[in-house]
Design a protein around this motif. Structure first.
Motif, mmCIF file in Angstrom:
data_model
loop_
_atom_site.group_PDB
_atom_site.id
_atom_site.type_symbol
_atom_site.label_atom_id
_atom_site.label_comp_id
_atom_site.label_asym_id
_atom_site.label_seq_id
_atom_site.Cartn_x
_atom_site.Cartn_y
_atom_site.Cartn_z
ATOM 1 N N GLU A 290 0.825 -1.224 0.000
ATOM 2 C CA GLU A 290 0.000 0.000 0.000
ATOM 3 C C GLU A 290 0.852 1.264 0.000
ATOM 4 O O GLU A 290 0.471 2.266 -0.604
ATOM 5 C CB GLU A 290 -0.952 -0.012 1.198
ATOM 6 C CG GLU A 290 -2.070 -1.026 1.055
ATOM 7 C CD GLU A 290 -3.063 -0.994 2.196
ATOM 8 O OE1 GLU A 290 -4.227 -1.370 1.980
ATOM 9 O OE2 GLU A 290 -2.680 -0.594 3.325
ATOM 10 N N TRP B 51 -6.677 2.058 -11.311
ATOM 11 C CA TRP B 51 -7.653 2.333 -10.254
ATOM 12 C C TRP B 51 -7.569 3.761 -9.725
ATOM 13 O O TRP B 51 -8.363 4.157 -8.881
ATOM 14 C CB TRP B 51 -7.421 1.349 -9.099
ATOM 15 C CG TRP B 51 -7.685 -0.085 -9.443
ATOM 16 C CD1 TRP B 51 -7.057 -0.840 -10.397
ATOM 17 C CD2 TRP B 51 -8.659 -0.942 -8.845
ATOM 18 N NE1 TRP B 51 -7.568 -2.109 -10.413
ATOM 19 C CE2 TRP B 51 -8.548 -2.210 -9.473
ATOM 20 C CE3 TRP B 51 -9.596 -0.774 -7.825
ATOM 21 C CZ2 TRP B 51 -9.340 -3.289 -9.122
ATOM 22 C CZ3 TRP B 51 -10.389 -1.850 -7.464
ATOM 23 C CH2 TRP B 51 -10.259 -3.091 -8.121
ATOM 24 N N ARG C 110 -8.022 -13.610 -5.192
ATOM 25 C CA ARG C 110 -7.711 -12.647 -6.259
ATOM 26 C C ARG C 110 -8.844 -12.611 -7.281
ATOM 27 O O ARG C 110 -8.665 -13.044 -8.415
ATOM 28 C CB ARG C 110 -6.407 -13.042 -6.949
ATOM 29 C CG ARG C 110 -5.208 -13.067 -6.046
ATOM 30 C CD ARG C 110 -4.030 -13.740 -6.735
ATOM 31 N NE ARG C 110 -2.886 -13.797 -5.872
ATOM 32 C CZ ARG C 110 -1.829 -13.013 -5.963
ATOM 33 N NH1 ARG C 110 -1.767 -12.107 -6.903
ATOM 34 N NH2 ARG C 110 -0.832 -13.129 -5.133
ATOM 35 N N PRO D 258 -2.363 -1.174 -10.270
ATOM 36 C CA PRO D 258 -2.887 -0.067 -9.467
ATOM 37 C C PRO D 258 -3.163 1.211 -10.251
ATOM 38 O O PRO D 258 -4.093 1.946 -9.936
ATOM 39 C CB PRO D 258 -1.795 0.177 -8.419
ATOM 40 C CG PRO D 258 -1.004 -1.076 -8.379
ATOM 41 C CD PRO D 258 -1.083 -1.672 -9.752
ATOM 42 N N TYR E 242 -10.387 -6.373 -13.929
ATOM 43 C CA TYR E 242 -9.028 -6.320 -13.414
ATOM 44 C C TYR E 242 -8.923 -7.134 -12.125
ATOM 45 O O TYR E 242 -9.850 -7.161 -11.315
ATOM 46 C CB TYR E 242 -8.612 -4.871 -13.118
ATOM 47 C CG TYR E 242 -8.734 -3.962 -14.309
ATOM 48 C CD1 TYR E 242 -7.950 -4.159 -15.434
ATOM 49 C CD2 TYR E 242 -9.645 -2.911 -14.309
ATOM 50 C CE1 TYR E 242 -8.055 -3.327 -16.537
ATOM 51 C CE2 TYR E 242 -9.762 -2.078 -15.402
ATOM 52 C CZ TYR E 242 -8.958 -2.290 -16.511
ATOM 53 O OH TYR E 242 -9.074 -1.465 -17.604
ATOM 54 N N ALA F 51 -7.683 -7.917 -8.379
ATOM 55 C CA ALA F 51 -7.252 -7.254 -7.143
ATOM 56 C C ALA F 51 -7.462 -8.217 -5.979
ATOM 57 O O ALA F 51 -8.527 -8.813 -5.847
ATOM 58 C CB ALA F 51 -8.025 -5.963 -6.899
ATOM 59 N N ARG F 52 -6.430 -8.370 -5.167
ATOM 60 C CA ARG F 52 -6.543 -9.203 -3.970
ATOM 61 C C ARG F 52 -7.404 -8.505 -2.921
ATOM 62 O O ARG F 52 -7.554 -7.286 -2.943
ATOM 63 C CB ARG F 52 -5.156 -9.495 -3.386
ATOM 64 C CG ARG F 52 -4.310 -10.385 -4.267
ATOM 65 C CD ARG F 52 -2.951 -10.675 -3.651
ATOM 66 N NE ARG F 52 -2.162 -9.460 -3.514
ATOM 67 C CZ ARG F 52 -1.465 -9.130 -2.430
ATOM 68 N NH1 ARG F 52 -1.463 -9.908 -1.369
ATOM 69 N NH2 ARG F 52 -0.769 -8.018 -2.386
ATOM 70 N N LEU G 43 -8.234 -3.485 -1.002
ATOM 71 C CA LEU G 43 -7.984 -4.112 -2.287
ATOM 72 C C LEU G 43 -6.556 -3.793 -2.748
ATOM 73 O O LEU G 43 -6.094 -2.660 -2.610
ATOM 74 C CB LEU G 43 -8.984 -3.614 -3.328
ATOM 75 C CG LEU G 43 -10.457 -3.845 -2.976
ATOM 76 C CD1 LEU G 43 -11.365 -3.188 -4.014
ATOM 77 C CD2 LEU G 43 -10.758 -5.329 -2.863
ATOM 78 N N ALA G 44 -5.890 -4.815 -3.263
ATOM 79 C CA ALA G 44 -4.543 -4.648 -3.808
ATOM 80 C C ALA G 44 -4.595 -4.989 -5.288
ATOM 81 O O ALA G 44 -4.478 -6.150 -5.682
ATOM 82 C CB ALA G 44 -3.554 -5.550 -3.080
ATOM 83 N N PRO G 45 -4.820 -3.991 -6.142
ATOM 84 C CA PRO G 45 -4.937 -4.240 -7.585
ATOM 85 C C PRO G 45 -3.627 -4.703 -8.202
ATOM 86 O O PRO G 45 -2.547 -4.223 -7.834
ATOM 87 C CB PRO G 45 -5.336 -2.880 -8.161
ATOM 88 C CG PRO G 45 -5.773 -2.060 -6.986
ATOM 89 C CD PRO G 45 -5.031 -2.582 -5.809
ATOM 90 N N TRP H 275 -12.494 -7.578 -10.948
ATOM 91 C CA TRP H 275 -13.303 -6.416 -10.579
ATOM 92 C C TRP H 275 -13.667 -5.615 -11.815
ATOM 93 O O TRP H 275 -12.816 -5.347 -12.671
ATOM 94 C CB TRP H 275 -12.537 -5.529 -9.599
ATOM 95 C CG TRP H 275 -12.269 -6.212 -8.304
ATOM 96 C CD1 TRP H 275 -11.202 -7.017 -8.005
ATOM 97 C CD2 TRP H 275 -13.089 -6.182 -7.145
ATOM 98 N NE1 TRP H 275 -11.319 -7.483 -6.728
ATOM 99 C CE2 TRP H 275 -12.459 -6.986 -6.164
ATOM 100 C CE3 TRP H 275 -14.284 -5.547 -6.828
ATOM 101 C CZ2 TRP H 275 -12.991 -7.173 -4.902
ATOM 102 C CZ3 TRP H 275 -14.821 -5.726 -5.559
ATOM 103 C CH2 TRP H 275 -14.176 -6.536 -4.618
#
Length: 199
Positions: free
Chosen positions: A84, A163, A116, A160, A133, A135-136, A155-157, A119
């Motif tokens: 992040e 987003w 995962r 990124p 896409y 994202a976790r 969310l971890a795209p 989205w």
């Protein structure tokens, strides 16, 4: 480097004035380290990491200490927070579809960043279809999210940069197969200003 040294080095990154939700400070973490209470010191430092503008090195030190202590969930959280710092924070209020609906999820979503899903964030392909896409998901304040449940998630795209345009109030949908598996409303979307903006 052993666990106490890793934790003491991490503690050096924390401002003395920083306080966690429970009112703990870096002095408390150091006191627990003095009494060989490594896990409590680690927990305090992890909490303090959210109370100030922590750095990559801080989370790297904590992740390695957690790994050496066999605290896998804490290690994954520290690696998540490192991600992040580099790529930004996306938090959303996620409502899963009812498990009775066709293709609805019937097992809990693990809350520790392993799932995962795809989205739909509003982009379209050249053919006019939704561009999905990966994202976790990290579920906040609980170990998992039950079928049909609701929780705030992080969310971890995988990409990124795509987003960056999302803002609080935007609605996106989660997909695990064809149909919508959940609907999420963005509650926070913060990206580093020095990001290269590439998807």
């Amino acid at each position: 480097m052993d666990v106490p040294e890793l934790l003491r080095r991490a503690a050096c990154h924390v401002p003395a004035a920083a306080t966690g939700e429970a009112g703990t400070t870096v002095a408390d973490a150091n006191e627990y380290l003095d009494h060989d209470e490594w896990e409590i010191a680690l927990d305090i430092l992890v909490e303090l990491g959210d109370a100030y503008s922590s750095e990559i090195a801080f989370w790297d030190l904590l992740a390695e200490a957690a790994r050496m202590m066999w605290l896998s969930r804490t290690e994954r959280w520290c690696r998540w927070r490192r991600f992040e710092i580099v790529h930004g924070v996306v938090r959303a209020d996620l409502q899963l579809v009812d498990p009775g609906i066709a293709d609805g999820r019937r097992t809990p979503i693990p809350g520790d960043g392993r799932l995962r899903p795809l989205w739909d964030i509003g982009d379209m392909t050249a053919a006019g279809d939704a561009d999905l896409y990966v994202a976790r998901i990290w579920v906040e304040s609980q170990p998992d999210l039950q079928p049909g449940g609701r929780a705030v998630v992080r969310l971890a795209p995988l990409a990124p940069g795509r987003w960056r345009r999302l803002a609080a109030g935007d609605v996106i949908t989660m997909h695990e197969q064809g149909p919508v598996a959940g609907t999420a409303t963005i509650v926070e979307s913060v990206f580093p200003v020095d990001d290269d903006h590439k998807p």
